[in-house]
Scaffold this motif. Structure first.
Motif, PDB file in Angstrom:
ATOM      1  N   ILE A 155      -4.785  -2.927   6.665  1.00 42.19           N
ATOM      2  CA  ILE A 155      -5.593  -3.961   6.015  1.00 42.19           C
ATOM      3  C   ILE A 155      -6.246  -3.399   4.747  1.00 42.19           C
ATOM      4  O   ILE A 155      -6.243  -4.041   3.693  1.00 42.19           O
ATOM      5  N   ALA A 156      -6.785  -2.179   4.846  1.00 44.30           N
ATOM      6  CA  ALA A 156      -7.421  -1.558   3.685  1.00 44.30           C
ATOM      7  C   ALA A 156      -6.416  -1.304   2.565  1.00 44.30           C
ATOM      8  O   ALA A 156      -6.724  -1.486   1.384  1.00 44.30           O
ATOM      9  N   GLY A 157      -5.218  -0.875   2.935  1.00 43.03           N
ATOM     10  CA  GLY A 157      -4.183  -0.662   1.923  1.00 43.03           C
ATOM     11  C   GLY A 157      -3.861  -1.934   1.167  1.00 43.03           C
ATOM     12  O   GLY A 157      -3.757  -1.943  -0.075  1.00 43.03           O
ATOM     13  N   GLN A 158      -3.730  -3.043   1.896  1.00 42.55           N
ATOM     14  CA  GLN A 158      -3.460  -4.321   1.225  1.00 42.55           C
ATOM     15  C   GLN A 158      -4.662  -4.750   0.381  1.00 42.55           C
ATOM     16  O   GLN A 158      -4.510  -5.407  -0.656  1.00 42.55           O
ATOM     17  N   GLY A 159      -5.864  -4.382   0.809  1.00 42.90           N
ATOM     18  CA  GLY A 159      -7.068  -4.760   0.087  1.00 42.90           C
ATOM     19  C   GLY A 159      -7.177  -4.146  -1.296  1.00 42.90           C
ATOM     20  O   GLY A 159      -7.959  -4.622  -2.128  1.00 42.90           O
ATOM     21  N   THR A 160      -6.402  -3.094  -1.573  1.00 44.36           N
ATOM     22  CA  THR A 160      -6.431  -2.510  -2.917  1.00 44.36           C
ATOM     23  C   THR A 160      -5.937  -3.489  -3.975  1.00 44.36           C
ATOM     24  O   THR A 160      -6.230  -3.333  -5.158  1.00 44.36           O
ATOM     25  N   ALA A 162      -6.976  -6.564  -4.187  1.00 46.31           N
ATOM     26  CA  ALA A 162      -8.204  -7.239  -4.632  1.00 46.31           C
ATOM     27  C   ALA A 162      -8.991  -6.350  -5.585  1.00 46.31           C
ATOM     28  O   ALA A 162      -9.569  -6.833  -6.573  1.00 46.31           O
ATOM     29  N   MET A 163      -9.029  -5.057  -5.301  1.00 48.64           N
ATOM     30  CA  MET A 163      -9.717  -4.113  -6.170  1.00 48.64           C
ATOM     31  C   MET A 163      -9.118  -4.156  -7.581  1.00 48.64           C
ATOM     32  O   MET A 163      -9.834  -4.180  -8.584  1.00 48.64           O
ATOM     33  N   GLU A 164      -7.799  -4.223  -7.653  1.00 49.82           N
ATOM     34  CA  GLU A 164      -7.117  -4.289  -8.953  1.00 49.82           C
ATOM     35  C   GLU A 164      -7.396  -5.617  -9.660  1.00 49.82           C
ATOM     36  O   GLU A 164      -7.602  -5.656 -10.885  1.00 49.82           O
ATOM     37  N   ILE A 165      -7.405  -6.714  -8.905  1.00 44.21           N
ATOM     38  CA  ILE A 165      -7.631  -8.029  -9.515  1.00 44.21           C
ATOM     39  C   ILE A 165      -8.986  -8.070 -10.216  1.00 44.21           C
ATOM     40  O   ILE A 165      -9.094  -8.508 -11.369  1.00 44.21           O
ATOM     41  N   LEU A 166     -10.035  -7.597  -9.549  1.00 49.29           N
ATOM     42  CA  LEU A 166     -11.370  -7.641 -10.154  1.00 49.29           C
ATOM     43  C   LEU A 166     -11.474  -6.693 -11.349  1.00 49.29           C
ATOM     44  O   LEU A 166     -12.186  -6.986 -12.318  1.00 49.29           O
ATOM     45  N   ARG A 167     -10.770  -5.587 -11.284  1.00 46.62           N
ATOM     46  CA  ARG A 167     -10.788  -4.660 -12.421  1.00 46.62           C
ATOM     47  C   ARG A 167     -10.010  -5.241 -13.609  1.00 46.62           C
ATOM     48  O   ARG A 167     -10.408  -5.099 -14.760  1.00 46.62           O
ATOM     49  N   ILE A 193     -13.221  -8.845  -1.771  1.00 50.23           N
ATOM     50  CA  ILE A 193     -13.760  -9.844  -2.697  1.00 50.23           C
ATOM     51  C   ILE A 193     -15.112 -10.364  -2.229  1.00 50.23           C
ATOM     52  O   ILE A 193     -16.066 -10.488  -3.014  1.00 50.23           O
ATOM     53  N   LYS A 194     -15.231 -10.683  -0.953  1.00 55.78           N
ATOM     54  CA  LYS A 194     -16.482 -11.283  -0.461  1.00 55.78           C
ATOM     55  C   LYS A 194     -17.661 -10.299  -0.466  1.00 55.78           C
ATOM     56  O   LYS A 194     -18.812 -10.724  -0.470  1.00 55.78           O
TER      57      LYS A 194
END
Length: 506
Positions: A155-160, A162-167, A193-194
């Motif tokens: 789950i954390a790997g996929q969450g990266t 979102a990290m890229e999208i906000l950056r 994101i949340k």
């Protein structure tokens, strides 16, 4: 004491994905943005080395295994994209990988796994079948099972993403649309994101025939679907994960359901903007974005869709191209009854006006009337209702068949095929698993008790075949016939009362 819940912000920030994954671009879909009146951004996960986001979670999980565990190898169950992620990760880490995949998995995904040195085991029709077999292998060999979605590191790997999208987009953002299978990607994106931008809506998108997350969130508990549609094989999951469900229940704003036509239209949308071809599950988020924007009536918003994968079988494109116009509401199918007299066809064409006819099927029915199957280019579904009203007003009964699956998949290829001596005919539409022996299994189960009066099969390059069968069943044998259908176990729909059947075949 209960185990503390994972801190996903910390896990995502510390995730190891870039040894094998790449930071994918966030691109504006110019044509689609202009057409729907919103800024649409595509997160291009189809550009990963394995053409899918799944490499992120798989590697983040596997890189944390100890050397002793890596020497015993890893095993997983997957419909394809996670399998390729595990295979590439194993190749990079120098360990053995066994991948259990459904027998219906597209060859492009099987070949992608095998090319990276993993051992492929094909078994069953669904992820559930594969999961049980993979767990058995793990228990027998000591290999580590790498879950495709229900694991905090995955789950954390996929969450990266979102990290890229906000950056990549620090400006205001209204909503992010995420494809949903087992829920790993949706959970990871929502968790990040949340925490940082709770104002941004997180909206999952599922196929109408594989809606495990939608039903689970609606009912407040994980639902096990009896069967799932596998056109979007990357999200064909019967039950979402425990951890993914917990996170999505807390963090996700909405789930949108889309049908096959909408996915096909979304594949075309992305192709027109990028000249890239997504797989059906890869285009899910785009389809959901379009449906949500139309439903909410929003304009001038900034919306992100995760283009999650591009492992598309080339021979599937024929079906996608056919259905895309339906999904965009640019083609309609209607059935019209006209009097069998000279000049009637000309009068009918006059009523059609300047509309482009995409398909026209006609066959003499009897001395009084003729039934016509017509495809038309349209600008919107409102045109169809207006045209049918006009035809009826002129004494020409008409039916809109645009949403009629039997008409779209079979009747258009069988118009005029009547069998006046086929008494007690039952018409059924089946989905056969696309593998050797499926037809023979059907015929063996049925035996010689009933006569097949109609059989139409069309290969759409998908993981299953659509089959239309007419079977002559006397009323006295109804119970035995229903027993045969239950024992067969293939998904089926009775079409004996379908108006398209009555007009063109019965």
């Amino acid at each position: 004491m209960p185990e503390p819940k994972p801190d996903y912000l910390e896990r995502i920030l510390a995730a190891r994905v870039y040894d094998v994954a790449v930071e994918t671009p966030l691109e504006t879909a110019t044509n689609l943005s202009r057409r729907i009146g919103n800024q649409v951004l595509l997160k291009r996960e189809d550009m990963q080395p394995v053409f899918s986001f799944k490499i992120r979670g798989a590697y983040n999980r596997m890189v944390k295994l100890g050397r002793a565990q890596l020497e015993r190898g890893v095993v997983t169950a997957s419909a394809g994209n996670h399998a390729q992620g595990v295979a590439l990760s194993a190749q990079h880490l120098g360990c053995r990988a066994t991948i259990v995949m459904p027998a219906t998995t597209p060859h492009i995904k099987v070949d992608g796994v095998a090319r990276r040195g993993a051992e492929v085991v094909l078994i069953g029709d669904s992820y559930s079948d594969c999961y049980q077999h993979a767990i058995k292998i793990a228990e027998e060999t000591g290999a580590a099972f790498i879950h495709p979605y229900d694991d905090p590191d995955v789950i954390a790997g996929q969450g990266t993403i979102a990290m890229e999208i906000l950056r990549q987009h620090p400006d205001p953002l209204d909503a992010i649309f995420v494809p949903v299978g087992g829920g790993g990607l949706l959970a990871g994106v929502a968790a990040y994101i949340k925490r940082l931008r709770p104002d941004v809506k997180i909206i999952g998108v599922e196929p109408t025939d594989a809606n495990a997350m939608y039903l689970s969130l609606k009912l407040g508990e994980r639902v096990l679907l009896p069967q799932v549609g596998i056109f979007a094989d990357g999200v064909a999951v019967k039950q979402v994960g425990e951890e993914t469900f917990r996170l999505c229940r807390e963090l996700v704003d909405d789930i949108i359901l889309v049908d096959t036509d909408a996915m096909c239209a979304a594949i075309k949308d992305v192709f027109e903007d990028t000249r890239s071809i997504l797989e059906p599950s890869g285009a899910l988020a785009v389809a959901g974005l379009k449906l949500w924007a139309a439903r909410e009536g929003v304009q001038d918003r900034t919306l992100v869709a995760i283009a999650s994968g591009a492992n598309m079988n080339f021979d599937r494109l024929r079906y996608v191209a056919e259905q895309a116009e339906m999904g965009e509401e640019r083609e309609a199918i209607i059935a019209v009854t006209i009097p069998e007299r000279p000049g009637a066809y000309r009068d009918f064409c006059t009523l059609l006006g300047t509309r482009n006819v995409t398909e026209f099927n006609y066959r003499y029915a009897d001395d009084d009337v003729a039934h016509i199957f017509v495809g038309l280019s349209i600008q919107g579904r409102g045109e169809v209702a207006e045209l049918i009203a006009r035809l009826v007003e002129q004494g020409l009964p008409a039916i809109d068949l645009t949403d009629n699956e039997l008409a779209k998949l079979h009747i258009r290829h069988l118009v005029g095929g009547r069998a006046p001596h086929a008494r007690n005919e039952r018409l059924l539409r089946f989905e056969f698993p696309e593998r050797p022996g499926a037809l023979m299994n059907f015929l063996t189960q049925m035996g010689s008790d009933w006569n097949i009066s109609l059989f139409h099969y069309r290969n759409h390059g998908a993981d299953y075949g659509r089959v239309l069968v007419g079977i002559q069943v006397p009323e006295a044998e109804e119970v035995a016939f229903r027993g045969f259908l239950e024992k067969l176990g293939y998904p089926y729909w009775s079409e004996s009362d379908n108006p398209a059947y009555r007009l063109f075949l019965s």
